[in-house]
Design a protein around this motif. Structure first.
Motif, PDB file in Angstrom:
ATOM      1  N   UNK A  79       0.884  -1.107   0.118  1.00  0.00           N
ATOM      2  CA  UNK A  79       0.060   0.055  -0.016  1.00  0.00           C
ATOM      3  C   UNK A  79       0.690   1.203  -0.022  1.00  0.00           C
ATOM      4  N   UNK A  80       2.279   0.945   0.132  1.00  0.00           N
ATOM      5  CA  UNK A  80       3.076   2.520   0.420  1.00  0.00           C
ATOM      6  C   UNK A  80       2.763   3.244  -0.609  1.00  0.00           C
ATOM      7  N   UNK A  81       2.771   3.080  -1.785  1.00  0.00           N
ATOM      8  CA  UNK A  81       2.709   4.147  -3.163  1.00  0.00           C
ATOM      9  C   UNK A  81       1.434   4.883  -2.781  1.00  0.00           C
ATOM     10  N   UNK A  82       0.395   4.173  -2.633  1.00  0.00           N
ATOM     11  CA  UNK A  82      -0.974   4.823  -2.548  1.00  0.00           C
ATOM     12  C   UNK A  82      -1.082   5.605  -1.494  1.00  0.00           C
ATOM     13  N   UNK A  83      -0.555   5.294  -0.346  1.00  0.00           N
ATOM     14  CA  UNK A  83      -0.654   6.070   0.920  1.00  0.00           C
ATOM     15  C   UNK A  83       0.049   7.340   0.666  1.00  0.00           C
ATOM     16  N   UNK A  84       1.311   6.949   0.259  1.00  0.00           N
ATOM     17  CA  UNK A  84       2.299   8.195   0.042  1.00  0.00           C
ATOM     18  C   UNK A  84       1.525   9.218  -1.089  1.00  0.00           C
TER      19      UNK A  84
END
Ligand code: ATP
Ligand code: MG
Length: 701
Positions: A669-674
């Motif tokens: 999920x990192x990309x989406x959250x960032x």
């Protein structure tokens, strides 16, 4: 009103205070002994006896909510025009009124939060700080200003106060100085400067001092144990060389010394005014003997100057149920069980608004909001601050006034509900924080109509709008028929039939960073404040682990020792715990509690998360959960999303430091959250999730 009639219902000591109409008076007494009651009656007595007119009296209390309550009590005692205000609101009024005469030019804008200005000042000093560093600085500047410490004296003063600087002392002092200069240049005033400037205006302009002192001749200050040096300065400016001042407080309820308050003004009052009437009250009219026993026990081991003023409370109320002590395996179990007990109390006839859940840190609120929602119980997390300034209420009041003429013969409650329905008063509370807040405000107005109809059968729209007008004029907000969720700090002065003190573990109460003996004593007083809010039902609970299945490594609060029944299941527990070192991004302390590690800050370090971002994160999580057909918490728990919205990480490294974001989730999920944190929509292929239909691990920490 007859001067003697307003004294009805006071005991001999309260009477002594209420009859001491002139000169300095000090009421020094424990919780629930009727201090606030004594001073409201004393004010009404002074008005009825012609000692002072309503307009000449200024009653100062600690919060807007307390001020509203005091105005309500004064209204029912026949003194509706007495000013009951916070220091802040009294000062704003005076300063803006006299600004043209004293200073001239445009009145500066008031700033509510310092962060932005602190950021600008830090930049001008060549310091690049993250939000954490900025909040640190804002807290230091606030403390310094409240205690009247100038930038040049900062270093000396924190050493003296035993306070640790969050960053090099020189940098704090430099930014503080730049901040002050910049506020002057940009014509901005913060809370502290506003108080200081008002005091200075009175000191430097004899005509203005005369005008203000001519207007206000009679002063009463409630919760005097939590006054800071700046507020004291202003009070002294109002008084001049007069001494018609009555102060009321309980040294053992001092809970704001971290922010610069000191009970010294209260305990030193009779030294400052040797001719003062000093009254001590010990009868506790609020709580049952069972609750009073816990309250007395809570202070039994108290130490320090405040404890020297401790008086054993003597219960006056009839017996009530025994306080209940409950240990839970984990926090969700605690919250669910508390919600169930609350449901049972409501079913048995206790009105929801007579019930409160009190906790040490605002971060604890979410679990109870969720549990109460699940249990179908209405709750409110908002204070009654500026109720009548909320846009939905302004609109509602306007519409209700307009409807006064055309009102038919329908019962009052139905008429009011019909009028409020198009504004958003649905039968059930809506989803979503903002919609819910709006709904709660409108529901409070409907509740007011119900209360009026109950008190006066046959009441009409005229009665209702009269009451509404009186309340708007005196800023007396109606109460919402819901369970109150509040921090211990914001509960002071208030009372409920049933109080649930939750999260009573070491690390939460006392809070983990209360390290010095003085800090632990302040935590103990906070516990005492919590216990003494209850009239009859008192529940004390704690959870051994944060999450189901997690390590049960928490210990019940030391403040429960000697109060709760000995529990064999507690013996011999292994409390060793080697936590990964995580530091508070606000104060830099090492964090050992799971809840704090998740937020990457101490639970009671200030949190101002980005609400819009949190909403976006939740919407993203909801969509993803729907798509993957998993419960939302499997993706991230509320606490983790809140931590993200607070921390606003700029890269994966920082995101990974937030507890609850492990390697798998970071990857997934990192990309989406960032992207969401950067204010962008996540790219379609970065929406997160598991394209190959793999397993999604539930979040356990
Ligand atoms: P705190 O320290 O929490 O602010 P307090 O000392 O200000 O408490 P009050 O809020 O004035 O206490 O009173 C506590 C409760 O006891 C209130 O419900 C009040 O109406 C009631 N009470 C106070 N004095 C009397 C009295 N003489 N007779 C009956 N009830 C009283
Ligand atoms: Mg009080």
């Amino acid at each position: 009103m007859d001067p003697d009639r307003v004294l009805e219902g006071l005991d001999p000591e309260q009477l002594e205070a209420a009859r001491a109409l002139r000169g300095p008076v000090c009421i020094l007494a424990g919780a629930g002994t009727g201090k606030t009651r004594a001073i409201t009656h004393r004010i009404a007595h002074a008005v009825a006896g012609g000692i002072a007119t309503e307009q000449q009296i200024l009653a100062v209390t600690f919060t807007t909510r307390a001020a509203g309550e005091m105005r309500g009590r004064l209204r029912s005692l026949g003194a509706p025009r007495v000013q009951a205000r916070t220091f802040h609101s009294a000062a704003v009024r005076q300063l803006s009124y006299f600004w043209p005469q004293a200073i001239g030019g445009p009145m500066p804008s008031l700033i509510e939060s310092k962060i932005q200005e602190v950021a600008r000042a830090a930049n001008s000093c060549g310091l690049q700080l993250d939000r954490t560093g900025l909040r640190d600085l804002a807290g230091e500047i606030e403390w310094s200003k409240a205690t009247q410490v100038r930038p040049a004296d900062y270093e000396k003063s924190i050493a003296k106060a035993g306070r640790a600087a969050p960053m090099p002392v020189h940098d704090v002092a430099r930014v503080y100085e730049a901040y002050e200069e910049q506020c002057r240049d940009r014509n901005l005033l913060d809370f502290e400067s506003m108080l200081e400037l008002t005091a200075a205006m009175i000191a430097e302009h004899p005509q203005i001092a005369d005008r203000i002192r001519d207007q206000y001749r009679y002063f009463v200050v409630d919760e005097f144990q939590d006054v800071n040096p700046l507020q004291k300065l202003l009070l002294d400016a109002w008084l001049g060389d007069r001494d018609d001042v009555c102060v009321v407080g309980d040294p053992n309820q001092t809970i704001y010394s971290f922010a610069g308050a000191t009970p010294g003004y209260l305990t030193g009052f009779s030294a400052a005014y040797p001719h003062a009437t000093v009254v001590r009250l010990v009868r506790d009219y609020r709580s049952s003997p069972q609750v009073v026993r816990v309250a007395n026990g809570a202070l039994k081991h108290a130490r320090g100057p405040a404890a020297e003023h401790r008086l054993e409370l003597v219960a006056q109320r009839p017996d009530g149920p025994d306080p209940i002590y409950t240990e839970y395996d984990d926090e969700p179990a605690e919250a669910t069980s508390v919600a169930r007990k609350i449901g049972a109390l409501i079913d048995a006839g206790t009105p929801a608004r007579e019930i409160a859940v009190l906790f040490r840190t605002n971060a604890q609120s979410a679990a109870y909001e969720q549990a109460l929602s699940d249990a179908g119980a209405a709750y409110t997390v908002r204070g009654a601050t500026r109720f009548f300034e909320r846009p939905e209420i302004k609109q509602a009041v306007h519409t209700l006034r307009g409807a006064r003429q055309g009102a038919g013969s329908d019962p009052l409650v139905q008429t009011v509900r019909d009028i409020l329905a198009p504004l958003g008063l649905t039968p059930e509370p809506p989803e979503g924080r903002q919609a819910r807040e709006r709904w709660e405000s409108l529901a409070a107005l409907a509740q007011l109509a119900e209360d009026i109809a109950a008190a006066r059968p046959g009441a009409t729209m005229d009665h209702f709008t009269d009451e509404l007008d009186a309340r708007v004029a005196t800023e007396h907000a109606p109460e919402y028929e819901g369970v109150t969720l509040a921090s211990l700090h914001s509960a002071k002065g208030l009372e409920w039939d049933a109080v649930f003190l939750v999260g009573l573990t070491e690390g939460l109460l006392p809070i983990v960073f209360a390290e010095s003996a003085d800090q632990v004593e302040e935590e103990r007083r906070l516990f005492y404040v919590g216990v003494t809010r209850a009239r009859a039902h008192l529940s004390l609970s704690w959870a051994l682990a944060r999450s189901p299945g997690g390590r049960k490594s928490r210990k019940p609060s030391r403040f429960l020792d000697g109060l709760r029944p000995a529990s064999p299941s507690l013996a011999g527990r292994d409390n060793r715990r080697q936590a990964r070192l995580v530091q508070c991004r606000i104060c830099g302390n090492t964090l050992t509690e799971a809840a704090e590690r998740k937020l990457a800050r101490c639970l009671d370090c200030p949190a101002d998360y980005d609400e819009a971002l949190l909403e976006r994160l939740k919407a993203w999580r909801r969509d993803l959960a729907d798509e993957q057909k998993v419960p939302a918490y499997v993706i991230f728990t509320d606490a983790t999303l809140q931590a993200i919205a607070e921390y606003v990480p700029a890269d994966k490294g920082r995101l990974s430091r937030i507890s609850g974001v492990g390697a798998v989730k970071l990857e997934r999920y990192g990309e989406a959250v960032l992207a969401l944190c950067a204010g962008e929509e996540p790219a379609a292929d970065h929406r997160g999730g598991e394209p190959h239909g793999g397993r999604t691990e539930p979040q356990t920490d």
